[in-house]
Write an enzyme that holds these catalytic residues in place. Structure first.
Site, mmCIF file in Angstrom:
data_model
loop_
_atom_site.group_PDB
_atom_site.id
_atom_site.type_symbol
_atom_site.label_atom_id
_atom_site.label_comp_id
_atom_site.label_asym_id
_atom_site.label_seq_id
_atom_site.Cartn_x
_atom_site.Cartn_y
_atom_site.Cartn_z
ATOM 1 N N GLY A 1 -23.396 41.160 22.675
ATOM 2 C CA GLY A 1 -22.631 40.418 23.894
ATOM 3 C C GLY A 1 -21.209 40.798 23.643
ATOM 4 O O GLY A 1 -20.736 41.375 22.659
ATOM 5 N N MET B 1 -17.009 39.179 23.407
ATOM 6 C CA MET B 1 -16.457 38.038 22.533
ATOM 7 C C MET B 1 -16.709 36.756 23.195
ATOM 8 O O MET B 1 -16.968 36.544 24.521
ATOM 9 C CB MET B 1 -14.922 38.377 22.431
ATOM 10 C CG MET B 1 -14.606 39.644 21.593
ATOM 11 S SD MET B 1 -12.808 39.851 21.715
ATOM 12 C CE MET B 1 -12.390 38.811 20.087
ATOM 13 N N ASP B 2 -16.733 35.849 22.480
ATOM 14 C CA ASP B 2 -16.914 34.254 22.725
ATOM 15 C C ASP B 2 -18.524 33.918 23.163
ATOM 16 O O ASP B 2 -18.467 32.834 23.633
ATOM 17 C CB ASP B 2 -16.042 33.862 23.963
ATOM 18 C CG ASP B 2 -14.713 33.431 23.599
ATOM 19 O OD1 ASP B 2 -14.731 32.838 22.298
ATOM 20 O OD2 ASP B 2 -13.821 33.199 24.319
ATOM 21 N N LYS C 1 -22.134 34.828 18.802
ATOM 22 C CA LYS C 1 -22.882 35.735 17.865
ATOM 23 C C LYS C 1 -22.638 35.126 16.501
ATOM 24 O O LYS C 1 -23.737 34.983 15.635
ATOM 25 C CB LYS C 1 -22.278 37.074 17.969
ATOM 26 C CG LYS C 1 -22.309 37.935 19.301
ATOM 27 C CD LYS C 1 -21.535 39.239 19.224
ATOM 28 C CE LYS C 1 -20.075 39.163 18.579
ATOM 29 N NZ LYS C 1 -19.411 38.384 19.477
ATOM 30 N N SER C 2 -21.567 34.794 16.100
ATOM 31 C CA SER C 2 -21.414 34.136 14.648
ATOM 32 C C SER C 2 -22.284 32.876 14.546
ATOM 33 O O SER C 2 -22.829 32.585 13.359
ATOM 34 C CB SER C 2 -19.945 34.018 14.295
ATOM 35 O OG SER C 2 -19.530 35.223 14.348
ATOM 36 N N ASP D 1 -23.025 40.199 10.547
ATOM 37 C CA ASP D 1 -22.024 39.824 11.548
ATOM 38 C C ASP D 1 -21.071 41.061 11.639
ATOM 39 O O ASP D 1 -20.599 41.829 10.704
ATOM 40 C CB ASP D 1 -21.310 38.664 11.121
ATOM 41 C CG ASP D 1 -20.738 37.908 12.537
ATOM 42 O OD1 ASP D 1 -21.308 38.428 13.513
ATOM 43 O OD2 ASP D 1 -19.822 37.275 12.535
ATOM 44 N N GLU D 2 -20.539 41.201 12.725
ATOM 45 C CA GLU D 2 -19.544 42.187 13.058
ATOM 46 C C GLU D 2 -20.116 43.696 12.876
ATOM 47 O O GLU D 2 -19.563 44.416 12.442
ATOM 48 C CB GLU D 2 -18.281 41.970 12.491
ATOM 49 C CG GLU D 2 -17.459 40.688 12.080
ATOM 50 C CD GLU D 2 -17.016 40.184 13.843
ATOM 51 O OE1 GLU D 2 -17.062 41.154 14.479
ATOM 52 O OE2 GLU D 2 -16.763 39.108 14.015
ATOM 53 N N GLN E 1 -20.774 45.974 15.055
ATOM 54 C CA GLN E 1 -20.416 47.002 15.605
ATOM 55 C C GLN E 1 -19.444 47.725 14.763
ATOM 56 O O GLN E 1 -19.271 49.043 15.361
ATOM 57 C CB GLN E 1 -19.305 46.275 16.991
ATOM 58 C CG GLN E 1 -18.062 45.647 16.680
ATOM 59 C CD GLN E 1 -18.298 44.289 16.294
ATOM 60 O OE1 GLN E 1 -19.175 43.698 16.250
ATOM 61 N NE2 GLN E 1 -17.199 43.617 15.942
ATOM 62 N N TYR F 1 -7.685 39.047 22.572
ATOM 63 C CA TYR F 1 -8.450 39.720 23.464
ATOM 64 C C TYR F 1 -8.893 38.709 24.618
ATOM 65 O O TYR F 1 -8.897 37.387 24.172
ATOM 66 C CB TYR F 1 -9.723 40.056 22.410
ATOM 67 C CG TYR F 1 -9.509 41.139 21.823
ATOM 68 C CD1 TYR F 1 -9.588 42.472 22.331
ATOM 69 C CD2 TYR F 1 -9.151 40.914 20.489
ATOM 70 C CE1 TYR F 1 -9.675 43.642 21.270
ATOM 71 C CE2 TYR F 1 -8.979 42.098 19.506
ATOM 72 C CZ TYR F 1 -9.069 43.414 20.203
ATOM 73 O OH TYR F 1 -9.151 44.552 19.368
#
Length: 243
Positions: free
Chosen positions: A31, A33-34, A37-38, A108-109, A111, A217
């Site tokens: 998705g 940011m915000d 996910k984490s 995580d992260e 991408q 961002y």
């Protein structure tokens, strides 16, 4: 007869779970940011560990600039920091060699993974029945898929867009991440620049002089990402203020 002194081997430390009754899966949650996910990554880890499973948490480029999986709601867990040169197969096997079980991975992260590292995760799933839960951004600041995201979309067993809605300033669903440098949206530059969604002061030296640009961002809807519009435009005399 079972020897009570011998530990169970349903999930042996060596990592060979091919005889396990349930197959493992590579799941990818993505998705903007915000979108949480984490937070979801930490919740999945909590749920797995409550059932007696042993996991390994991986991250790179966390907003905290530390080896953590950290959430904006205040949750965090220590994680192993990896980079583009990390061999994920070797990393997991080193834990097995040390006698530690690894039943699942939280990544995580995701991408930022290379396509080869995503294939390593798939190999851990298929050959050793290690469940993998990967969490990452869908697109970069140019509205293009990250290489790691693209490969995960290609090979993951299960792909889910995270359902926590993020809003653009106009009120429409936010889908795309804009990089803002010194207050202006940019469309060129390095693919990976770690920053948060909250504006932060530009870095300074010991004398207090700025040494670089302020970068953050902002999540925008598709229309305002195309327009490069970070907020409502003030209307002139006799004009209507339109979003």
């Amino acid at each position: 007869m079972t020897d009570p002194s011998v530990p169970p081997v349903a999930v042996p430390a060596a990592g060979d779970r091919r005889r396990a009754p349930a197959p493992a899966h590579l799941r990818f949650f993505h998705g903007p940011m915000d979108c949480g996910k984490s937070t979801l990554a930490l919740q999945v880890d909590h749920n797995q560990s409550r059932q007696g499973r042993s996991g390994l948490l991986l991250t790179q480029g966390d907003r905290s600039a530390r080896p953590l999986i950290s959430s904006r709601v205040g949750l965090s867990r220590t994680a192993v920091e990896v980079d583009a040169g990390s061999d994920l197969l070797l990393l997991v096997r080193s834990h097995w060699a040390g006698g530690r079980r690894v039943d699942y991975l939280i990544v995580d992260e995701a991408q930022f993974l290379t396509p080869g590292q995503v294939d390593q995760l798939a190999e851990l799933v298929d050959a050793s029945h290690v469940d993998v839960y990967a969490f990452g951004l869908t697109t970069d600041f140019r509205a293009r898929l990250f290489p790691g995201t693209q490969r995960l979309l290609e090979v993951a067993d299960d792909v889910q867009r995270i359902q926590v809605e993020v809003l653009c300033w106009c009120g429409l669903p936010g889908l795309l991440n804009a990089r803002v440098v010194d207050g202006a949206m940019v469309r060129s530059g390095a693919t990976v620049v770690v920053a948060d969604t909250a504006p932060t002061p530009a870095p300074t030296d010991e004398a207090g002089d700025e040494t670089g640009a302020e970068v953050h961002y902002q999540v925008l809807c598709r229309r305002h990402h195309v327009l490069g519009q970070l907020g409502p435009t003030a209307a002139g005399p006799g004009q209507l203020a339109l979003p």
